[in-house]
Design an enzyme around this catalytic site. Structure first.
Site, short mmCIF file in Angstrom:
data_model
loop_
_atom_site.label_atom_id
_atom_site.label_comp_id
_atom_site.label_asym_id
_atom_site.label_seq_id
_atom_site.Cartn_x
_atom_site.Cartn_y
_atom_site.Cartn_z
N ASN A 185 0.86 -1.18 0.00
CA ASN A 185 0.00 0.00 0.00
C ASN A 185 0.90 1.23 0.00
O ASN A 185 2.14 1.12 0.03
CB ASN A 185 -0.98 -0.01 1.18
N GLU B 132 3.36 1.63 2.97
CA GLU B 132 4.47 0.66 2.91
C GLU B 132 5.47 1.07 1.84
O GLU B 132 6.69 0.93 2.04
CB GLU B 132 3.91 -0.73 2.63
N ASP C 95 -6.38 -7.55 1.49
CA ASP C 95 -6.39 -9.00 1.28
C ASP C 95 -7.27 -9.37 0.09
O ASP C 95 -6.94 -10.26 -0.69
CB ASP C 95 -6.91 -9.72 2.53
#
Length: 323
Positions: free
Chosen positions: A207, A210, A277
């Site tokens: 993301n 990150e 996820d």
């Protein structure tokens, strides 16, 4: 892009019975719901009057469940303890079709659980019960043997890293090496700040936060995000970096500088828990079904738009995507 219904239905059909190996940090997600009407006289904190609670698979287990509900056959490998939480997690996973759960059980390590307390649909507190220390070398080697022995059964391998200790760099490297030898694609959802740990994977799915940590800079503009993703891909021999950008959609970049940007669908956001996820699972399912990576990203973006409109750790079905 605007999703073509024929492309979507063909992709969903091709996903059926594809085999995906999911390896990573499994956990149990608990949600305690209620209302807040007053502040505690004991401390300046809200008093939650509980109305109900629920639990569901989280982390790598949520990736596996999303894949299963898309029609894939899944083998899930992750670490659990010998505790009641592990039993609850196994029970919840068994509710999904098509998942073979192969827990790597460590008696001295508790099963990870996240408990979210919510009032009026808004999260007011999260409590994490976990152990995040990486595995010792001998245990890591045993886990690696279990993973490598499962690679040939899979069309695609997903590494779902939540930095809970299941995927230290040594396990990642040996898994990627074995997958390359077997000719299998690896998709890695990273959590380690040093992206060199994910060298040679086919797709890395950070993301924005990150990605910023990995390059050590704040990335405000799409151009700077694209440049950072391209640099990461080139530096670590990564096939492509798929960066999820929340309200700005998804960006796909490779080492040669080819960029694809999928804008987010306009949708009310109810809960972002587990949406990443869902994106990773949908991407893996589409690629396992033979879809080109660029088209797979478009389908993953569509799934994300459905996921954030749902409460709790999200599961997205083919019917919801078609609708």
């Amino acid at each position: 892009m605007k999703m073509d219904i024929k492309l979507l239905t063909a992709a969903l059909s091709a996903m059926q019975s594809r085999r995906v190996l999911v390896v990573g940090d499994v956990m149990l997600d608990r949600f305690v719901n209620g209302s807040v009407k007053r502040i505690s006289p004991e401390a300046p904190v809200p008093i939650l009057s509980q109305t109900n609670s629920k639990q569901m698979p989280g982390g790598a287990a949520n990736v596996a469940c999303n894949l299963a509900y898309l029609g894939c056959r899944v083998r899930l490998i992750g670490i659990t303890g010998q505790d009641q939480t592990a039993q609850s997690l196994r029970h919840e996973i068994e509710q999904a079709p098509g998942i073979e759960f192969a827990p790597f059980v460590l008696a001295n390590r508790p099963t990870s659980v996240k408990t979210r307390y919510r009032a009026g649909g808004q999260q007011i507190l999260r409590v994490d019960e976990e152990m995040t220390e990486p595995l010792d070398d001998a245990t890591a080697l045993q886990l690696t043997d279990l993973i490598v022995g499962s690679i040939k059964m899979a069309d695609v391998i997903v590494l779902s890293d939540y930095a809970k200790g299941c995927l230290p760099p040594s396990v990642i490297a040996k898994t990627v090496q074995a997958a390359k030898k077997a000719g299998r694609m690896v998709i890695a959802d990273p959590k380690l700040e040093d992206f060199s740990a994910y060298a040679d994977v086919d797709v890395l799915t950070p993301n924005l936060a990150e990605l910023e940590l990995a390059v050590g800079a704040q990335l405000d503009e799409l151009e700077s995000i694209a440049a950072a993703a391209t640099s990461i891909a080139a530096s670590h021999r990564i096939g492509a970096v798929m960066a999820t950008l929340s309200a700005r959609g998804i960006m796909l970049a490779n080492a040669s500088g080819t960029i694809t940007h999928e804008t987010a669908a306009a949708r009310d956001v109810f809960d972002v828990s587990g949406a990443g996820d869902t994106v990773v699972a949908t991407l893996a399912a589409a690629v396992a079904g033979g879809m080109a990576l660029g088209d797979a990203v478009g389908i993953a973006n569509l799934a994300a738009g459905v996921a954030v409109g749902k409460s709790g750790t999200a599961i997205v079905s083919p019917g919801e995507m078609i609708a």
